[in-house]
Design a protein around this motif. Structure first.
Motif, PDB file in Angstrom:
ATOM      1  N   MET A   1       0.853  -1.192   0.000  1.00  0.00           N
ATOM      2  CA  MET A   1       0.000   0.000   0.000  1.00  0.00           C
ATOM      3  C   MET A   1       0.893   1.249   0.000  1.00  0.00           C
ATOM      4  N   GLU A   2       0.799   2.059  -1.065  1.00  0.00           N
ATOM      5  CA  GLU A   2       1.688   3.207  -1.215  1.00  0.00           C
ATOM      6  C   GLU A   2       1.155   4.463  -0.545  1.00  0.00           C
ATOM      7  N   ARG A   3      -0.139   4.491  -0.252  1.00  0.00           N
ATOM      8  CA  ARG A   3      -0.746   5.686   0.339  1.00  0.00           C
ATOM      9  C   ARG A   3      -1.700   5.281   1.451  1.00  0.00           C
ATOM     10  N   ILE A   4      -1.645   6.036   2.553  1.00  0.00           N
ATOM     11  CA  ILE A   4      -2.478   5.754   3.715  1.00  0.00           C
ATOM     12  C   ILE A   4      -3.230   7.030   4.079  1.00  0.00           C
ATOM     13  N   THR A   5      -4.527   6.914   4.282  1.00  0.00           N
ATOM     14  CA  THR A   5      -5.353   8.079   4.601  1.00  0.00           C
ATOM     15  C   THR A   5      -5.736   8.059   6.074  1.00  0.00           C
ATOM     16  N   LEU A   6      -5.466   9.171   6.769  1.00  0.00           N
ATOM     17  CA  LEU A   6      -5.836   9.300   8.170  1.00  0.00           C
ATOM     18  C   LEU A   6      -7.283   9.774   8.284  1.00  0.00           C
ATOM     19  N   ASP A   7      -7.789   9.803   9.501  1.00  0.00           N
ATOM     20  CA  ASP A   7      -9.202  10.142   9.687  1.00  0.00           C
ATOM     21  C   ASP A   7      -9.510  11.612   9.418  1.00  0.00           C
TER      22      ASP A   7
ATOM     23  N   LEU B   1      -5.089   5.743  24.516  1.00  0.00           N
ATOM     24  CA  LEU B   1      -5.001   6.407  23.219  1.00  0.00           C
ATOM     25  C   LEU B   1      -6.209   6.081  22.352  1.00  0.00           C
ATOM     26  N   GLU B   2      -6.685   4.865  22.455  1.00  0.00           N
ATOM     27  CA  GLU B   2      -7.881   4.493  21.694  1.00  0.00           C
ATOM     28  C   GLU B   2      -9.098   5.276  22.187  1.00  0.00           C
ATOM     29  N   ALA B   3      -9.127   5.570  23.469  1.00  0.00           N
ATOM     30  CA  ALA B   3     -10.252   6.314  24.051  1.00  0.00           C
ATOM     31  C   ALA B   3     -10.327   7.742  23.516  1.00  0.00           C
ATOM     32  N   ILE B   4      -9.192   8.314  23.122  1.00  0.00           N
ATOM     33  CA  ILE B   4      -9.202   9.664  22.543  1.00  0.00           C
ATOM     34  C   ILE B   4      -9.236   9.611  21.019  1.00  0.00           C
ATOM     35  N   ASN B   5      -9.397   8.400  20.478  1.00  0.00           N
ATOM     36  CA  ASN B   5      -9.453   8.197  19.028  1.00  0.00           C
ATOM     37  C   ASN B   5      -8.164   8.665  18.348  1.00  0.00           C
TER      38      ASN B   5
ATOM     39  N   ASP C   1       8.150  -6.959  20.739  1.00  0.00           N
ATOM     40  CA  ASP C   1       6.948  -7.279  21.527  1.00  0.00           C
ATOM     41  C   ASP C   1       5.778  -7.428  20.567  1.00  0.00           C
ATOM     42  N   LEU C   2       5.732  -8.557  19.901  1.00  0.00           N
ATOM     43  CA  LEU C   2       4.743  -8.774  18.843  1.00  0.00           C
ATOM     44  C   LEU C   2       3.315  -8.772  19.367  1.00  0.00           C
ATOM     45  N   LYS C   3       3.147  -9.227  20.604  1.00  0.00           N
ATOM     46  CA  LYS C   3       1.811  -9.235  21.197  1.00  0.00           C
ATOM     47  C   LYS C   3       1.287  -7.811  21.376  1.00  0.00           C
ATOM     48  N   LEU C   4       2.153  -6.902  21.822  1.00  0.00           N
ATOM     49  CA  LEU C   4       1.754  -5.507  21.994  1.00  0.00           C
ATOM     50  C   LEU C   4       1.480  -4.858  20.637  1.00  0.00           C
ATOM     51  N   ILE C   5       2.323  -5.143  19.665  1.00  0.00           N
ATOM     52  CA  ILE C   5       2.111  -4.592  18.324  1.00  0.00           C
ATOM     53  C   ILE C   5       0.783  -5.075  17.754  1.00  0.00           C
ATOM     54  N   LYS C   6       0.506  -6.350  17.927  1.00  0.00           N
ATOM     55  CA  LYS C   6      -0.766  -6.900  17.438  1.00  0.00           C
ATOM     56  C   LYS C   6      -1.959  -6.248  18.128  1.00  0.00           C
ATOM     57  N   TYR C   7      -1.815  -5.952  19.418  1.00  0.00           N
ATOM     58  CA  TYR C   7      -2.883  -5.300  20.170  1.00  0.00           C
ATOM     59  C   TYR C   7      -3.162  -3.908  19.601  1.00  0.00           C
ATOM     60  N   MET C   8      -2.103  -3.197  19.223  1.00  0.00           N
ATOM     61  CA  MET C   8      -2.300  -1.894  18.576  1.00  0.00           C
ATOM     62  C   MET C   8      -2.941  -2.070  17.206  1.00  0.00           C
ATOM     63  N   ALA C   9      -2.390  -2.981  16.430  1.00  0.00           N
ATOM     64  CA  ALA C   9      -2.827  -3.138  15.042  1.00  0.00           C
ATOM     65  C   ALA C   9      -4.293  -3.528  14.939  1.00  0.00           C
ATOM     66  N   GLN C  10      -4.778  -4.288  15.889  1.00  0.00           N
ATOM     67  CA  GLN C  10      -6.170  -4.754  15.803  1.00  0.00           C
ATOM     68  C   GLN C  10      -7.178  -3.632  16.039  1.00  0.00           C
ATOM     69  N   LYS C  11      -6.688  -2.460  16.447  1.00  0.00           N
ATOM     70  CA  LYS C  11      -7.574  -1.302  16.579  1.00  0.00           C
ATOM     71  C   LYS C  11      -7.950  -0.737  15.208  1.00  0.00           C
ATOM     72  N   GLY C  12      -7.215  -1.168  14.183  1.00  0.00           N
ATOM     73  CA  GLY C  12      -7.561  -0.762  12.825  1.00  0.00           C
ATOM     74  C   GLY C  12      -6.983   0.571  12.387  1.00  0.00           C
ATOM     75  N   LYS C  13      -6.147   1.178  13.210  1.00  0.00           N
ATOM     76  CA  LYS C  13      -5.543   2.462  12.856  1.00  0.00           C
ATOM     77  C   LYS C  13      -4.223   2.223  12.105  1.00  0.00           C
TER      78      LYS C  13
ATOM     79  N   GLU D   1      -1.961 -10.098  10.255  1.00  0.00           N
ATOM     80  CA  GLU D   1      -2.792 -11.165  10.819  1.00  0.00           C
ATOM     81  C   GLU D   1      -4.142 -10.647  11.275  1.00  0.00           C
ATOM     82  N   VAL D   2      -4.198  -9.358  11.638  1.00  0.00           N
ATOM     83  CA  VAL D   2      -5.473  -8.756  12.059  1.00  0.00           C
ATOM     84  C   VAL D   2      -5.992  -7.808  10.981  1.00  0.00           C
ATOM     85  N   ASN D   3      -5.568  -8.087   9.737  1.00  0.00           N
ATOM     86  CA  ASN D   3      -6.054  -7.357   8.555  1.00  0.00           C
ATOM     87  C   ASN D   3      -5.728  -5.868   8.588  1.00  0.00           C
ATOM     88  N   ASN D   4      -4.582  -5.542   9.170  1.00  0.00           N
ATOM     89  CA  ASN D   4      -4.125  -4.155   9.159  1.00  0.00           C
ATOM     90  C   ASN D   4      -2.923  -4.059   8.224  1.00  0.00           C
TER      91      ASN D   4
END
Length: 344
Positions: A1-7, A116-120, A133-145, A168-171
């Protein structure tokens, strides 16, 4: 993916302005008003985002970890002294929003991610040291950001592992930053060419997280195609603290941002052509064929009658051989610019 759009519709990636992050790190000195002043100065400079680091000593370091050679205290004690209250996240996020600058923080534990997720938060930034720390990275990634991952002190396999857990979490919204974990980083070990390696290997947007002195190296990173620049930021390098000495100050930040935008503009679109802005120089500053003497009407033109000099709106010099042997259609005076209408 060459371009990523933020909210906020900001696009990061190919053919877009670089996303500039200033990293406050511990430069708030544990003072909320200092933290706010840093956000204000960052907004004035025109950066895209101001980033803090959210950690707690108890969750980050064993008390038995030896001290780094650059520090006078053990890391547990150092982190304990500079960690910010977690209540700041909401306060600083709202303050940054009022100033139209994005608030970020690198989370170093699960609770920090939740806050951080609470403040979007618009994205998650993974520090170089956390890439294992792959478990922590996966926890962030699964938020979809979107995920920005620094790659200091990493090899290709470790980077691949981090990317894989995101996928693995489609991010797939991942940006990789070339980085070094030497403070300050001497230029000879920066290795900006590693951005090319990351881009070629992983087919993802790349950027540069900088710890060198000054701001010339990030400028070079822009010319190398960095989509993201991260730079440590302080109100004054004269302050005491672990991160002040290799950070840039407000006036320097303004200069860096302006120079980054200038370089981006200077890169252009790669199409080589004569520009409208060059037409005056094109006509007056280039050479064409000029009469070196008076030439009467009906005279057969020889090479000895001609010279090549400016301006350039006459017959092009490369057509000299076609012109030679032609007959003057009018009287041509010395130093006249010769055009096709003058000959037959």
């Amino acid at each position: 993916m060459e371009r990523i759009t933020l909210d906020n519709s900001r696009v990061i990636g190919k053919n877009e302005p670089s996303y500039i992050i200033v990293d406050v790190a511990a430069n708030h000195n544990g003072d909320l008003e200092t933290a706010k002043e840093l956000i204000r100065e960052a907004a004035i400079a025109g950066v895209d985002a101001v980033k803090f680091q959210t950690y707690e000593a108890d969750k980050l370091y064993s008390i038995k970890t030896p001290k780094f050679s650059r520090d006078s205290t053990k890391p547990y004690d150092l982190i304990k002294s500079v960690q910010h209250p977690r209540e700041w996240i909401q306060i600083l996020s709202e303050y940054a929003k009022k100033l139209n600058i994005q608030f970020l923080s690198s989370p170093f534990d699960y609770e920090a991610v939740d806050l951080l997720e609470a403040i979007n938060t618009p994205l998650y930034k993974v520090a170089s040291a956390e890439i294992v720390d792959l478990k922590l990275i996966k926890y962030m990634a699964q938020k979809g950001k979107p995920m920005i991952i620094s790659t200091g002190m990493c090899n290709i396999g470790e980077i691949e592992d981090a990317i894989e857990v995101c996928r693995e979490v489609n991010n797939n919204n991942i940006i990789l930053l070339q980085c070094n974990t030497v403070y300050p980083t001497p230029p000879n070990i920066v290795n900006l060419n590693a951005m090319d390696t990351l881009k070629t290997t992983f087919k993802l947007p790349v950027g540069f997280s900088d710890h060198t002195l000054g701001w010339h190296v990030p400028i070079a990173a822009i010319a190398k195609g960095a989509s993201v620049i991260e730079k440590h930021f302080t109100l004054s390098r004269n302050q005491l603290g672990p991160d002040h000495s290799f950070s840039i100050e407000p006036d320097e930040l303004i200069t860096m941002v302006n120079q980054i935008r200038d370089v981006e503009s200077a890169l252009g679109n790669g199409i080589k052509k004569v520009l409208p802005e060059e037409m005056e120089s094109y006509n007056y500053g280039r050479r064409s064929i000029i009469a070196g003497r008076n030439i009467q009407k009906g005279t057969i033109i020889t090479e000895e009658m001609l010279i090549i000099k400016r301006p350039g709106y006459g017959i092009k010099p490369k057509l000299m051989n076609i012109l030679i042997g032609s007959k003057a259609n009018v009287d041509i005076l010395e130093d006249d610019v010769i055009t096709w209408e003058m000959i037959f």
